[in-house]
Structures are given as structure tokens and as C-alpha cells.
Design a protein around this motif. Structure first.
Motif, PDB file in Angstrom:
ATOM      1  N   GLU A   1       0.858  -1.183   0.000  1.00  0.00           N
ATOM      2  CA  GLU A   1       0.000   0.000   0.000  1.00  0.00           C
ATOM      3  C   GLU A   1       0.896   1.235   0.000  1.00  0.00           C
ATOM      4  O   GLU A   1       1.914   1.274   0.697  1.00  0.00           O
ATOM      5  CB  GLU A   1      -0.925   0.014   1.217  1.00  0.00           C
ATOM      6  CG  GLU A   1      -1.940   1.144   1.195  1.00  0.00           C
ATOM      7  CD  GLU A   1      -2.986   1.010   2.288  1.00  0.00           C
ATOM      8  OE1 GLU A   1      -3.462   2.057   2.758  1.00  0.00           O
ATOM      9  OE2 GLU A   1      -3.307  -0.137   2.654  1.00  0.00           O
ATOM     10  N   VAL A   2       0.537   2.225  -0.817  1.00  0.00           N
ATOM     11  CA  VAL A   2       1.388   3.406  -0.951  1.00  0.00           C
ATOM     12  C   VAL A   2       0.560   4.665  -0.764  1.00  0.00           C
ATOM     13  O   VAL A   2      -0.640   4.699  -1.081  1.00  0.00           O
ATOM     14  CB  VAL A   2       2.088   3.449  -2.331  1.00  0.00           C
ATOM     15  CG1 VAL A   2       3.042   2.277  -2.482  1.00  0.00           C
ATOM     16  CG2 VAL A   2       1.068   3.448  -3.462  1.00  0.00           C
ATOM     17  N   ALA A   3       1.198   5.698  -0.237  1.00  0.00           N
ATOM     18  CA  ALA A   3       0.611   7.034  -0.153  1.00  0.00           C
ATOM     19  C   ALA A   3       1.328   7.920  -1.158  1.00  0.00           C
ATOM     20  O   ALA A   3       2.565   7.972  -1.187  1.00  0.00           O
ATOM     21  CB  ALA A   3       0.757   7.601   1.253  1.00  0.00           C
ATOM     22  N   VAL A   4       0.547   8.592  -1.982  1.00  0.00           N
ATOM     23  CA  VAL A   4       1.094   9.359  -3.111  1.00  0.00           C
ATOM     24  C   VAL A   4       0.628  10.797  -2.998  1.00  0.00           C
ATOM     25  O   VAL A   4      -0.508  11.071  -2.575  1.00  0.00           O
ATOM     26  CB  VAL A   4       0.634   8.744  -4.454  1.00  0.00           C
ATOM     27  CG1 VAL A   4       1.224   9.516  -5.621  1.00  0.00           C
ATOM     28  CG2 VAL A   4       1.032   7.271  -4.537  1.00  0.00           C
ATOM     29  N   ARG A   5       1.499  11.714  -3.405  1.00  0.00           N
ATOM     30  CA  ARG A   5       1.177  13.140  -3.382  1.00  0.00           C
ATOM     31  C   ARG A   5       1.395  13.739  -4.769  1.00  0.00           C
ATOM     32  O   ARG A   5       2.390  13.444  -5.441  1.00  0.00           O
ATOM     33  CB  ARG A   5       2.039  13.880  -2.356  1.00  0.00           C
ATOM     34  CG  ARG A   5       1.748  15.379  -2.241  1.00  0.00           C
ATOM     35  CD  ARG A   5       2.597  15.998  -1.137  1.00  0.00           C
ATOM     36  NE  ARG A   5       2.467  17.456  -1.063  1.00  0.00           N
ATOM     37  CZ  ARG A   5       1.517  18.092  -0.390  1.00  0.00           C
ATOM     38  NH1 ARG A   5       0.593  17.379   0.258  1.00  0.00           N
ATOM     39  NH2 ARG A   5       1.470  19.409  -0.345  1.00  0.00           N
ATOM     40  N   SER A   6       0.441  14.571  -5.187  1.00  0.00           N
ATOM     41  CA  SER A   6       0.551  15.331  -6.432  1.00  0.00           C
ATOM     42  C   SER A   6       0.468  16.812  -6.103  1.00  0.00           C
ATOM     43  O   SER A   6      -0.420  17.238  -5.363  1.00  0.00           O
ATOM     44  CB  SER A   6      -0.583  14.948  -7.405  1.00  0.00           C
ATOM     45  OG  SER A   6      -0.675  15.882  -8.463  1.00  0.00           O
ATOM     46  N   VAL A   7       1.412  17.590  -6.648  1.00  0.00           N
ATOM     47  CA  VAL A   7       1.391  19.042  -6.504  1.00  0.00           C
ATOM     48  C   VAL A   7       1.477  19.661  -7.897  1.00  0.00           C
ATOM     49  O   VAL A   7       2.483  19.501  -8.597  1.00  0.00           O
ATOM     50  CB  VAL A   7       2.550  19.565  -5.632  1.00  0.00           C
ATOM     51  CG1 VAL A   7       2.512  21.085  -5.546  1.00  0.00           C
ATOM     52  CG2 VAL A   7       2.485  18.949  -4.241  1.00  0.00           C
TER      53      VAL A   7
ATOM     54  N   CYS B   1      -3.203  20.600  -4.825  1.00  0.00           N
ATOM     55  CA  CYS B   1      -2.581  19.449  -4.175  1.00  0.00           C
ATOM     56  C   CYS B   1      -3.556  18.281  -4.061  1.00  0.00           C
ATOM     57  O   CYS B   1      -4.768  18.475  -3.918  1.00  0.00           O
ATOM     58  CB  CYS B   1      -2.081  19.819  -2.781  1.00  0.00           C
ATOM     59  SG  CYS B   1      -0.867  21.163  -2.774  1.00  0.00           S
ATOM     60  N   SER B   2      -3.010  17.082  -4.104  1.00  0.00           N
ATOM     61  CA  SER B   2      -3.774  15.847  -3.882  1.00  0.00           C
ATOM     62  C   SER B   2      -2.902  14.891  -3.083  1.00  0.00           C
ATOM     63  O   SER B   2      -1.686  14.856  -3.275  1.00  0.00           O
ATOM     64  CB  SER B   2      -4.158  15.180  -5.209  1.00  0.00           C
ATOM     65  OG  SER B   2      -4.788  16.073  -6.084  1.00  0.00           O
ATOM     66  N   GLU B   3      -3.545  14.114  -2.202  1.00  0.00           N
ATOM     67  CA  GLU B   3      -2.827  13.071  -1.483  1.00  0.00           C
ATOM     68  C   GLU B   3      -3.787  11.907  -1.298  1.00  0.00           C
ATOM     69  O   GLU B   3      -4.931  12.103  -0.866  1.00  0.00           O
ATOM     70  CB  GLU B   3      -2.306  13.579  -0.147  1.00  0.00           C
ATOM     71  CG  GLU B   3      -1.225  12.684   0.444  1.00  0.00           C
ATOM     72  CD  GLU B   3      -0.423  13.377   1.541  1.00  0.00           C
ATOM     73  OE1 GLU B   3      -0.317  12.773   2.633  1.00  0.00           O
ATOM     74  OE2 GLU B   3       0.078  14.493   1.311  1.00  0.00           O
ATOM     75  N   PHE B   4      -3.343  10.712  -1.615  1.00  0.00           N
ATOM     76  CA  PHE B   4      -4.249   9.568  -1.621  1.00  0.00           C
ATOM     77  C   PHE B   4      -3.451   8.289  -1.414  1.00  0.00           C
ATOM     78  O   PHE B   4      -2.225   8.250  -1.580  1.00  0.00           O
ATOM     79  CB  PHE B   4      -5.007   9.506  -2.953  1.00  0.00           C
ATOM     80  CG  PHE B   4      -4.111   9.537  -4.177  1.00  0.00           C
ATOM     81  CD1 PHE B   4      -3.711   8.361  -4.787  1.00  0.00           C
ATOM     82  CD2 PHE B   4      -3.664  10.738  -4.699  1.00  0.00           C
ATOM     83  CE1 PHE B   4      -2.877   8.377  -5.895  1.00  0.00           C
ATOM     84  CE2 PHE B   4      -2.835  10.771  -5.817  1.00  0.00           C
ATOM     85  CZ  PHE B   4      -2.440   9.590  -6.418  1.00  0.00           C
ATOM     86  N   SER B   5      -4.161   7.242  -1.062  1.00  0.00           N
ATOM     87  CA  SER B   5      -3.543   5.937  -0.849  1.00  0.00           C
ATOM     88  C   SER B   5      -4.060   4.944  -1.883  1.00  0.00           C
ATOM     89  O   SER B   5      -5.225   5.003  -2.301  1.00  0.00           O
ATOM     90  CB  SER B   5      -3.849   5.415   0.562  1.00  0.00           C
ATOM     91  OG  SER B   5      -3.257   6.244   1.538  1.00  0.00           O
ATOM     92  N   LEU B   6      -3.186   4.026  -2.268  1.00  0.00           N
ATOM     93  CA  LEU B   6      -3.545   2.984  -3.224  1.00  0.00           C
ATOM     94  C   LEU B   6      -3.041   1.644  -2.714  1.00  0.00           C
ATOM     95  O   LEU B   6      -1.948   1.565  -2.132  1.00  0.00           O
ATOM     96  CB  LEU B   6      -2.920   3.254  -4.597  1.00  0.00           C
ATOM     97  CG  LEU B   6      -3.370   4.492  -5.380  1.00  0.00           C
ATOM     98  CD1 LEU B   6      -2.548   4.623  -6.666  1.00  0.00           C
ATOM     99  CD2 LEU B   6      -4.851   4.425  -5.715  1.00  0.00           C
ATOM    100  N   ALA B   7      -3.823   0.599  -2.949  1.00  0.00           N
ATOM    101  CA  ALA B   7      -3.390  -0.766  -2.680  1.00  0.00           C
ATOM    102  C   ALA B   7      -2.979  -1.416  -3.993  1.00  0.00           C
ATOM    103  O   ALA B   7      -3.291  -0.916  -5.081  1.00  0.00           O
ATOM    104  CB  ALA B   7      -4.516  -1.556  -2.018  1.00  0.00           C
ATOM    105  N   ALA B   8      -2.276  -2.543  -3.902  1.00  0.00           N
ATOM    106  CA  ALA B   8      -1.761  -3.223  -5.093  1.00  0.00           C
ATOM    107  C   ALA B   8      -2.875  -3.439  -6.121  1.00  0.00           C
ATOM    108  O   ALA B   8      -3.960  -3.919  -5.786  1.00  0.00           O
ATOM    109  CB  ALA B   8      -1.134  -4.552  -4.705  1.00  0.00           C
TER     110      ALA B   8
END
Length: 600
Positions: free
Chosen positions: A114-120, A168-175
Motif C-alpha cells: 500500500e502506498v501514499a502518493v502526493r501530487s502538486v 494538491c492531492s494526497e491519496f492511498s492505493l493498494a496493489a
């Protein structure tokens, strides 16, 4: 912090392009054309001048992706990130070939854990100068300022918020989960274009690029490098006209902290023969025809008005001015837009045009009815003007001189006219007239451009300086490769202009011929020319060693800038550079040929 030039990768849609760094930041993007004002200009300033970064949440500004690569046969970039907690994801960056408006698509896909990703996203129109007004419309963001408008959305939608004039965006994704971000530009006075499905656009883009790459007929050595260079040349092509931009950028410096910073987002006639040759030799006849058609449209008119470069649409006016609000790449100022060299006299371009059209005819491209009349008009002008001094191939901003390369290319113009008329006696024109001109130019160069004391051709008449452009003398047929004057020139250029095995264009020490302060790196196209010349003069092993040294200069995704600093071990100049990639393709082709070496 300024990333090295080689840390960038190219994406594009055959009308414009952008540069994505190893840190996941899109730092350069011009919309809607190669030569349009940038909406991301961090490359030439800082993050406040516009960029779009996607990275692991909490990652430092200088953290880089674990690895990256283009999908085989395409311009679709995949950047992989491994996170500290064991998760991993990739970002797929591409620009689909457009139907209406330009789109930048960035698809984030979790691969493991699982990862946390940020977009700016920080949009700044007019080369990082204008902060747009951003509002929310039906869950999307739209940014508007003057003539520019851009829509920003995600599929599936993720929360976004405004912060420090950025989105800005921040979100989590699973495999197995993924999110696609889409940025779409259009003129602010026009209706919003119909949104594209980013996942279908990815499938289509990959298919389009792979279908195109499959046309390549090259089967010689160094296939991977040749294919990547051809894709890069295609990516620098402006599809509506067939014009090929010299590079995707402006003002990346030839010397860090120096002033040798130029705008290369235009089409140079100097590139025409070598570019056309590489396309014809590798089976890309449609691109070769389009490039020749662009060339004929651009040069139409009074031969006295022939320019050394044109806009990607064939535009003649390319005024040069500075952008004082940008500090320049690594504080290398000024940042220039446009190119004042457009008004220079460079007599070599007449030879390059005539050589290109001769090459096209010799390779079976159907001749244009009006093309021969244009060539006769160019020859008539050149016959009356080849004795004049000019600024030469390298666009010096010092005094005009009688550059040897310019005179050699005047010989090429007359020689190709003679050859064309000998192959087709029905053509209009006085072949004896052009034979006479050819002989006169040849004698003049041998009498005034060769230093018998050192056994080498010089940069200009009466000088002791050398010029790597004289390496082209055997390639264009001015003298045979086994002529002692050719061999002496190759040896002298390698000895006096060599830099850690590579080659500079000319010396910048002492009173510089180009009228500019500072220095520059080894010029990669010239280094490929040296490899060609070594091969042609029978030194195949040395040629291959140099070529493989040049291949090692490429960055991790196979791209080359204009120059290279062997001491610092970094690329310099505008990026990626068409001239460098054309040199790579042509040298690979040359090394794939076998012939009896001359006696050295």
C-alpha cells in the motif's frame, strides 16, 4: 535544487513536448506548440515558475524515483518508486497524439503493498510569469489567465485542495489500484474539449508508437540506440507541417553559469541533409517526404531572403528577447526566447538545401514540379555571393569571415546541381556554368583554406584555428577519404579540439571567433562526425571505440543534449538535441557499412 540536464526524460504528442525529472516533476511544458510559452518553467527558474510533481507522500524535494524506462518502441515513460514501508508504485507519463487539444496524462498504479502518493500541480502561464485564476467546476479544476485555460481532473476522482497557489492531492492505493490525472489545455475563449479516457488513450498511444517504430528497416549494430534516437526525432517533429525542432527547450546553457544560452525550438536548414539521410536510410519515407515538403515551403521566395532557420510552421520572424523573471538553469542567464541568428548570412545553408533535394531525388522520392526552379534560383544567388564572408555554420556573433565549411558547402551546391543535371538532361539549366563554379570554389578552398605547414584545413581563410565542421569534407565528397589533406585534418582536429576523447566545435580560448565570453562543452554531433571520419579513413577500431564512448554519454533513457562536459561528467545545452540524435543514427549506419580502408 537544480537537477542535471540528463535527469530529464521527454514526453510529447508530435506538436509539443515536456520534460519529466527523475524526481517525478514535470518541469518544462510548452502549450500548445513547441515554441509556445511554457506553463511549467521550473527548468529555467524554480518551482514557483511552474511544475507538476507526483511522488511518494512525504518524500523530500530531491528524492528520485528508483528506476525509469520508456516502454519499448514508444515515448511512454514509466517511473518506478519503492517506498520505505515496502510498497511500490509506478507513474506512467505520456501525451496522446491529439485530435483537438493537448493532454498530459499521468497514471499512478500501485504495484505492491500500500502506498501514499502526493501530487502538486503549480501552473504558471507565460514562461512561469502569470499565476492563473483557479476555480472548481463539477469536481474538476479549471485555471484561466489571458489566452490560456487548463482543466485538471482525476479518474477515479481523488480529493484536491488549494495550497500556496497550487493544486494538491494526497491519496492511498493498494496493489492493483490506479488513478489517472489529466491536464488539458485550450485557448480560453474556446469551448472545453471533449475529455478523453486516459486508460484508452494509453492503449492507443502505445499502439500508435509501436506501429510507427515497426516501420524501421534498420537492422545494423546498436539497434536499441538507433531506435531510441529515431523515436526522439519523431517526437521533435511538428506533425502538421513536418518541421523538426532542433530541441525541445530554450536556454539550457552550453556552460553552467554562462551566457551561451539559446532558443532551439525552431527548424534549422543546417540539419536538413543529415536528418533526411537518417530518415531515408531507416525506412521512414513519410517523415522524409514531410521534411522535404516543409523545406520547400520554407525556402520558397527570393533566394536573397533565405534564412538559416524557420519556425516549426515555416514562420520567418523569430525575434529574440530575454525573460528577466527567470534566473536561468543553474543561474545561467539570460533566458532567451527567439533567436537573433535568424538574420545572419550563412552561405552553407544553400549547399545543405541543394544536397537535401539531391538526396531526396536520388532515393526515389517523387520530385516536386517547382523544386528544380527553386534550386536554380538558389544557385544563381550563390554563384554571385559565395565569395562573401559570412557568420558560418556555428552562427558566430563576431565579425563575418571566410569560413572554410561555408565555401565547401558552396561547392556542394554546385556539385549536386551538376550531378542532378547529368542524371536528367531534360532539366533546365546550364550544366557547364555550374561545373565552372564548382571548379572555382574547389580551387579557392584548397588555395586559401588549407594550411600546408600543419597539413590541415583551418576554420577560416588565413587562420590557424581549427573547426570540427571540416571533418565533413570527405562525407560530402569534396575530397576522398584517403587524401592526405583529409587524414591530416582528422588528426589535427582530434589533437587540437579533442576533449577527453570527444570533440569541441572550435577553440574558445583567447579572442574567441564567436564574439562571446566563456567556454562550452564537447559538441556531440561533431564527436559523431569524428567517428565517421575515422571510419572513412580506415580506422574502424578507433571509430567504434569513440562511438561507444558517445553511447555511454546518453542518459538512462537514451537521450542526448547538445554538448557534454567530460570533466564534470554531465550533459550541457538544449535537450534533447535533434542534431546529436541524427549524428548517432548516421554514425551507426556508417559503422555498419564495410569497405576497403584506404592506406593511411
Amino acid at each position: 535544487m537544480t537537477q542535471p540536464i540528463e535527469d530529464y526524460a521527454l514526453i510529447g504528442d508530435l506538436m509539443t513536448s515536456g520534460l519529466v525529472g527523475r524526481d517525478g516533476s514535470l518541469d518544462w511544458l510548452c502549450l500548445p506548440r513547441f515554441d509556445s510559452p511554457a506553463c511549467f518553467a521550473a527548468l529555467l527558474g524554480d518551482k514557483e515558475n511552474g511544475h507538476w510533481r507526483i511522488s511518494p507522500a512525504g518524500a523530500p524535494d530531491d528524492e528520485q524515483c528508483t528506476r525509469r524506462a520508456y516502454v519499448d518502441g514508444s515515448l511512454v515513460l514509466e517511473s518506478y518508486w519503492d517506498t520505505p514501508d515496502g510498497g511500490s508504485f509506478k507513474v506512467v507519463d505520456f501525451m496522446p497524439q491529439r485530435d483537438d487539444a493537448p493532454d498530459v496524462m499521468r497514471i499512478v498504479e500501485c504495484l505492491t503493498g500500500e502506498v501514499a502518493v502526493r501530487s502538486v500541480l503549480r501552473l504558471r502561464f507565460d514562461y512561469g510569469h502569470v499565476v492563473p485564476w483557479v476555480r472548481r467546476v463539477d469536481g474538476e479544476r479549471v485555471a484561466v489567465a489571458g489566452p490560456d485555460s487548463a482543466w485538471f481532473r482525476s479518474e477515479p476522482a481523488v480529493p484536491t485542495w488549494g495550497e500556496a497557489n497550487s493544486t494538491c492531492s494526497e491519496f492511498s492505493l493498494a496493489a492493483g489500484e490506479r488513478v489517472a490525472f489529466v491536464l488539458t489545455w485550450h485557448a480560453s475563449h474556446e469551448q472545453r474539449p471533449e475529455p478523453l479516457d486516459p486508460y484508452e488513450a494509453l492503449r492507443t498511444s502505445l499502439a500508435d508508437w509501436r506501429d510507427w517504430s515497426a516501420q524501421c528497416t534498420y537492422e545494423g549494430p546498436y539497434l536499441e540506440a538507433v531506435t531510441r534516437s529515431l523515436i526522439t526525432l519523431k517526437a521533435l517533429t511538428y506533425a502538421p507541417t513536418g518541421g523538426i525542432a532542433a530541441a525541445a527547450t530554450t536556454s539550457l546553457p552550453e556552460e553552467i553559469g554562462g551566457v551561451r544560452n539559446w532558443d532551439y525550438r525552431y527548424c534549422w536548414l543546417r540539419d536538413s541533409t543529415l536528418t533526411l539521410g537518417s530518415l531515408l536510410e531507416t525506412g521512414f519515407l513519410d517523415e522524409a517526404r514531410a521534411w522535404r515538403s516543409w523545406l520547400l515551403r520554407a525556402i520558397a521566395g527570393d533566394p536573397a531572403d533565405l534564412q538559416i532557420m524557420y519556425g516549426i510552421g515555416g514562420e520567418r520572424r523569430i525575434p529574440e528577447f530575454d525573460l528577466p523573471w527567470l534566473r536561468g538553469y543553474a543561474s545561467s542567464a539570460p533566458v532567451r526566447v527567439g533567436n537573433a541568428a535568424v538574420d545572419q548570412l550563412q552561405l552553407d545553408v544553400y549547399g545543405e538545401v541543394l544536397d537535401s533535394l539531391y538526396l531526396a531525388r536520388s532515393n526515389g522520392l517523387p520530385s516536386e514540379r517547382h523544386a528544380w526552379r527553386i534550386q536554380l534560383a538558389l544557385l544563381d544567388f550563390l554563384e554571385r555571393n559565395w565569395r562573401r564572408p559570412d557568420e558560418g555554420l556555428w552562427e558566430v556573433r563576431g565579425p563575418r569571415r571566410h569560413f572554410v565549411h561555408s565555401k565547401v558547402m558552396a561547392w556542394v551546391a554546385a556539385d549536386r546541381a551538376v550531378r542532378t543535371m547529368e542524371s536528367d538532361p531534360s532539366l533546365l539549366g546550364d550544366v557547364e556554368r555550374w561545373r565552372t563554379m564548382r571548379d572555382e570554389v574547389h580551387r579557392d578552398v584548397l588555395d586559401n583554406g588549407f594550411d600546408p605547414e600543419r597539413g590541415t584545413f583551418t576554420q577560416y581563410y588565413g587562420s590557424r584555428e581549427l573547426d570540427a565542421a571540416t571533418l565533413l569534407i570527405p562525407r560530402v565528397g569534396f575530397l576522398p577519404p584517403d587524401d592526405p589533406r583529409v587524414i591530416g585534418t582528422v588528426d589535427a582536429v582530434r589533437a587540437e579540439l579533442g576533449s577527453s576523447g570527444l570533440v569541441r566545435r572550435y577553440s574558445t580560448e583567447g579572442p574567441s571567433v564567436d564574439g562571446l565570453p566563456g567556454d562550452e562543452g564537447a559538441f556531440l554531433a561533431c564527436s559523431f562526425w569524428l567517428a565517421d571520419a575515422l571510419h572513412m579513413t580506415g580506422r574502424d577500431k578507433e571509430a567504434r571505440e569513440l562511438f561507444e564512448r558517445l553511447l555511454a554519454v546518453r542518459n538512462d533513457v537514451g537521450l542526448l543534449a547538445e554538448e557534454y562536459d567530460p570533466v564534470a561528467g554531465r550533459q550541457l545545452g538544449n535537450f534533447p538535441q535533434a542534431f546529436s540524435h541524427v549524428g548517432l543514427v548516421n554514425t551507426a549506419i556508417t559503422l555498419g557499412r564495410t569497405h576497403a580502408p584506404p592506406t593511411v
